[in-house]
Design an enzyme around this catalytic site. Structure first.
Site, PDB file in Angstrom:
ATOM      1  CG  HIS A 153      -2.009  -1.024   1.145  1.00 10.52           C
ATOM      2  ND1 HIS A 153      -3.313  -0.701   0.872  1.00 10.52           N
ATOM      3  CD2 HIS A 153      -1.991  -2.379   1.273  1.00 10.52           C
ATOM      4  CE1 HIS A 153      -4.054  -1.793   0.849  1.00 10.52           C
ATOM      5  NE2 HIS A 153      -3.269  -2.834   1.097  1.00 10.52           N
ATOM      6  CG  ASP A 355       0.106   9.373   0.839  1.00 12.45           C
ATOM      7  OD1 ASP A 355      -0.076   8.209   1.216  1.00 12.45           O
ATOM      8  OD2 ASP A 355      -0.532  10.343   1.277  1.00 12.45           O
TER       9      ASP A 355
HETATM   10  C1  GDG Z   1      -2.080   3.609   3.349  1.00 13.89           C
HETATM   11  C2  GDG Z   1      -1.102   4.390   2.426  1.00 13.89           C
HETATM   12  C3  GDG Z   1      -2.857   4.406   0.650  1.00 13.89           C
HETATM   13  C4  GDG Z   1      -8.446   9.701   8.419  1.00 13.89           C
HETATM   14  N1  GDG Z   1      -8.868  10.364   9.507  1.00 13.89           N
HETATM   15  C5  GDG Z   1     -10.101   9.937   9.766  1.00 13.89           C
HETATM   16  C6  GDG Z   1     -10.452   8.981   8.833  1.00 13.89           C
HETATM   17  N2  GDG Z   1      -9.412   8.850   8.007  1.00 13.89           N
HETATM   18  C7  GDG Z   1      -9.411   7.952   6.850  1.00 13.89           C
HETATM   19  C8  GDG Z   1      -9.517   8.728   5.565  1.00 13.89           C
HETATM   20  C9  GDG Z   1      -8.955   7.715   4.573  1.00 13.89           C
HETATM   21  C10 GDG Z   1      -7.933   6.978   5.423  1.00 13.89           C
HETATM   22  O1  GDG Z   1      -8.209   7.257   6.795  1.00 13.89           O
HETATM   23  C11 GDG Z   1      -6.527   7.450   5.148  1.00 13.89           C
HETATM   24  O2  GDG Z   1      -6.157   6.923   3.913  1.00 13.89           O
HETATM   25  P1  GDG Z   1      -4.837   7.365   3.169  1.00 13.89           P
HETATM   26  O3  GDG Z   1      -4.860   6.758   1.833  1.00 13.89           O
HETATM   27  O4  GDG Z   1      -4.760   8.842   3.158  1.00 13.89           O
HETATM   28  O5  GDG Z   1      -3.616   6.926   4.049  1.00 13.89           O
HETATM   29  P2  GDG Z   1      -2.981   5.745   4.960  1.00 13.89           P
HETATM   30  O6  GDG Z   1      -3.756   5.501   6.188  1.00 13.89           O
HETATM   31  O7  GDG Z   1      -1.597   6.206   5.187  1.00 13.89           O
HETATM   32  O8  GDG Z   1      -3.019   4.409   4.083  1.00 13.89           O
HETATM   33  C12 GDG Z   1      -1.873   5.267   1.454  1.00 13.89           C
HETATM   34  C13 GDG Z   1      -3.725   3.569   1.592  1.00 13.89           C
HETATM   35  O9  GDG Z   1      -2.908   2.791   2.472  1.00 13.89           O
HETATM   36  C14 GDG Z   1      -4.610   2.598   0.807  1.00 13.89           C
HETATM   37  O10 GDG Z   1      -3.860   1.757   0.007  1.00 13.89           O
HETATM   38  O11 GDG Z   1      -3.681   5.274  -0.095  1.00 13.89           O
HETATM   39  O12 GDG Z   1      -0.975   5.893   0.568  1.00 13.89           O
HETATM   40  O13 GDG Z   1      -0.220   5.177   3.211  1.00 13.89           O
HETATM   41  O14 GDG Z   1      -9.929   6.794   4.176  1.00 13.89           O
HETATM   42  O15 GDG Z   1     -10.854   9.077   5.336  1.00 13.89           O
HETATM   43  N3  GDG Z   1     -11.643   8.363   8.792  1.00 13.89           N
HETATM   44  C15 GDG Z   1     -12.530   8.694   9.759  1.00 13.89           C
HETATM   45  N4  GDG Z   1     -12.244   9.612  10.731  1.00 13.89           N
HETATM   46  C16 GDG Z   1     -11.053  10.258  10.770  1.00 13.89           C
HETATM   47  O16 GDG Z   1     -10.813  11.085  11.659  1.00 13.89           O
HETATM   48  N5  GDG Z   1     -13.729   8.128   9.760  1.00 13.89           N
END
Ligand code: GDG
Length: 463
Positions: A153, A355
Site C-alpha cells: 500500500h 504517499d
Molecule cells: C495507506 C497508504 C494508501 C483519516 N482520519 C479519519 C479517517 N481517516 C481515513 C480517511 C482515509 C484513510 O483514513 C486514510 O487513507 P490514506 O490513503 O490517506 O492513508 P494511509 O492511512 O496512510 O493508508 C496510502 C492507503 O494505504 C490505501 O492503500 O492510499 O498511501 O499510506 O480513508 O478518510 N476516517 C474517519 N475519521 C477520521 O478522523 N472516519
C-alpha cells in the site's frame, strides 16, 4: 474462482458492519469465495500458535495476537521504524536494531506456520503490506505452492535506500517468492523493476515475468480506490451541520493520520503564508482532522508537538475574537460527518511528502456537489497525482507554491472548478475499490506463472 480467497493483513477488521473502502471491498470478495481473513488483533487473538476464530457472517475471520515484545519490536520497531520511513524516503528516521529485525522475521515465520495449516491447495493467498514481506518465503519453505500475491500500500523504496536494510539482498529475494507483486503506481513499478534489474539473480523474461533463481514473479500496478457510491451517499445525506452554530464561511480541509509522511507542518506553514497574502476581507479557516497514530514512536511524538506549536504561532498571530484560522482536531471524526465536511469545504489540502496513493484525495472529489465543487490541492508526491493531473498540483517542499495554490483555490471561478472536478471524478470512478480488488484477484488467479520447472533444474545444477 475454484478455491477460497485468503487475505492476510496486519490488522484484522472487527465488528459486523464493515466500514472503510478496503474492508468493504475485501469483505465482498471474501464473501463471494467463502474465504478467510487472517490478521492480528490486540484483544481477541491468541499468541499460543493457534488462531482464534472470530464470529462473522459470509467468511471466516482468524485472529492471532502479538505479544508485547512482538508489538514493540516487529510492529513499532522493524515495520514502522525501518520499513515505513525507508519507503517514505525518510532514511534519516530509520532506526535499526537487531532485536527488531529478528522479531520481524520470527513473527513472519510464526504466522506462516499458522497460515500453512489453514490453507487448502486451491486457495489464493493475498498478503497486504510491508508487515509481511517475508511471508511468502516462509510459506514456500513449508512447502506451500499456492498462488500468493502481495499488495504494497505504500511507496516502493528507491534502489539506493535499500542498502540501509540489515540484509538488503533479502528484500528482492523475499518479494520474488510472490507470484504477483501489486504496487500502487507506475512509478512504484518502475522502482521495483529497477531493483530487479540491478540484481544479478534476476532475469527479465519475454512474457514480462521476472525469473529469480527458481521462481517467477510479476510486478503490476493496481491503483487503489474508494467505494465511490458509498462515499457519495454519505456526503449527500441530510444531517446536522457538523460545525453546529460555529461553522466557518470559507474553509479548506485536511484529513490525515498524524504521520510525518503527510507533510502537515509545511501545510500549516503554507496556510500561514497564505494568510499574510490574502485580501483582508477574507477570513478563511484550515480545518485539520488528524487522529493520532503510532504515538509510541518518537518521530510521531515529535511531529505532534511541532504541529501544536505551529497552530499556536499561526493562530496567535492572525486570530481575532470571532475567527480562529487553524482548527487542529487531533482526534478521529466519524465517517459520515467527514463526508459532509468534505462537501462543505472549498478546498482540500493533500500535501504528502511521499504517499502510496492517498484516499483522502479521492474521497474529497467523490463527496463534492458537481454543481458547486471544491478544489483539490494535491502534492505531486502522492501516488494519486500520477492520474489526477487536473487537481492543483503542488510541490509540498515549496511553501510559497502551496500558499499560491490555496489562494487560487479560494478564488477559482465556478466554471474552472466544475471542469477540474469533472475530470478528477472520472479518475476516481475508474478506480473504484471493488474493481481494484476484483482486478487483483483476477490477475493473481490467471496471469502469473507458477514455479518454473526448467529454471528449478537449472538452479539445482548451478548450486
Ligand atoms: C495507506 C497508504 C494508501 C483519516 N482520519 C479519519 C479517517 N481517516 C481515513 C480517511 C482515509 C484513510 O483514513 C486514510 O487513507 P490514506 O490513503 O490517506 O492513508 P494511509 O492511512 O496512510 O493508508 C496510502 C492507503 O494505504 C490505501 O492503500 O492510499 O498511501 O499510506 O480513508 O478518510 N476516517 C474517519 N475519521 C477520521 O478522523 N472516519
Amino acid at each position: 474462482m475454484s478455491g477460497r480467497l485468503v487475505v492476510i493483513s496486519n490488522r484484522l477488521p472487527m465488528g459486523d458492519n464493515p466500514s472503510g473502502g478496503l474492508v468493504v471491498a475485501l469483505h465482498d470478495a471474501l464473501t463471494q469465495s467463502g474465504g478467510c481473513w487472517i490478521g492480528a488483533h490486540p484483544e481477541t487473538g491468541s499468541d499460543n500458535g493457534q488462531f482464534e476464530q472470530i464470529e462473522s457472517v459470509g467468511y471466516k475471520r482468524l485472529a492471532f495476537r502479538l505479544s508485547d515484545r512482538e508489538f514493540e519490536q516487529y510492529y513499532l520497531g522493524y515495520a514502522n521504524s525501518v520499513l515505513w520511513p525507508l519507503c517514505h524516503r525518510r532514511p534519516d528516521l530509520v532506526s535499526i536494531t537487531s532485536d527488531a529485525y529478528q522479531c520481524y522475521e520470527e513473527v513472519n515465520r510464526r504466522v506462516a506456520r499458522m497460515v500453512a495449516s489453514e490453507l487448502d491447495p486451491d486457495d489464493l493467498v493475498w498478503v497486504h503490506d510491508y508487515h509481511f514481506i517475508p511471508l511468502a518465503r516462509e510459506l514456500r519453505a513449508l512447502g506451500v505452492e499456492n498462488r500468493i500475491g502481495m499488495f504494497l500500500h505504500i511507496p516502493f523504496p528507491v534502489l539506493a535506500d535499500l542498502s540501509i536494510l540489515p540484509d538488503p539482498e533479502e528484500f528482492a529475494d523475499n518479494l520474488a517468492h510472490y507470484n504477483l507483486i501489486g504496487l500502487q503506481t507506475r512509478g512504484d513499478v518502475a522502482r521495483c523493476l529497477e531493483m530487479f534489474r540491478d540484481d544479478p539473480r534476476a532475469e527479465f523474461m519475454t512474457d514480462a515475468s521476472i525469473k529469480f533463481r527458481d521462481r517467477r514473479t510479476m510486478v503490476r500496478s493496481f491503483p487503489i480506490g474508494i467505494d465511490v457510491a458509498g462515499f457519495k451517499a454519505d456526503a449527500e445525506q441530510e444531517m446536522e451541520d457538523p460545525f453546529g452554530a460555529s461553522g466557518p464561511d470559507l474553509f479548506a480541509i485536511g484529513v490525515d493520520r498524524l504521520d510525518y509522511s503527510k507533510g502537515l507542518p509545511n501545510r500549516f506553514r503554507a496556510f500561514g503564508r497564505y494568510l499574510e497574502l490574502r485580501p483582508p476581507e477574507m477570513r478563511p479557516c484550515l480545518v485539520q482532522i488528524a487522529p493520532p497514530t503510532r504515538q509510541e514512536v518518537r518521530a510521531y511524538q515529535d511531529i505532534t508537538e511541532e504541529l501544536q506549536g505551529l497552530t499556536g504561532q499561526i493562530n496567535g498571530r492572525f486570530a481575532e475574537l470571532d475567527w480562529t484560522p487553524i482548527r487542529f482536531i487531533n482526534r478521529s471524526v466519524d465517517r459520515s460527518r467527514l463526508a459532509r465536511l468534505y462537501r462543505q469545504a472549498r478546498s482540500c489540502l493533500v500535501t504528502s511528502l511521499a504517499d502510496g496513493m492517498n484516499l483522502v484525495a479521492k474521497e474529497f472529489i467523490a463527496a463534492q456537489d458537481p454543481a458547486d465543487p471544491g478544489v483539490l490541492i494535491l502534492s505531486r508526491f502522492a501516488g494519486v497525482a500520477e492520474d489526477m493531473v487536473d487537481a492543483l498540483l503542488v510541490n509540498p517542499y515549496d511553501i510559497d507554491d502551496m500558499a499560491r495554490a490555496i489562494d487560487r483555490a479560494f478564488q477559482m471561478p465556478l466554471e474552472e472548478r466544475q471542469e477540474r472536478h469533472r475530470r478528477c471524478l472520472a479518475v476516481v470512478e475508474n478506480s473504484d475499490v471493488a474493481h481494484w480488488s476484483a482486478n487483483f484477484v483476477h490477475v493473481l488467479q490467471t496471469e502469473p506463472p507458477t514455479r518454473d520447472f526448467v529454471s528449478i533444474m537449472q538452479w539445482h545444477i548451478a548450486n
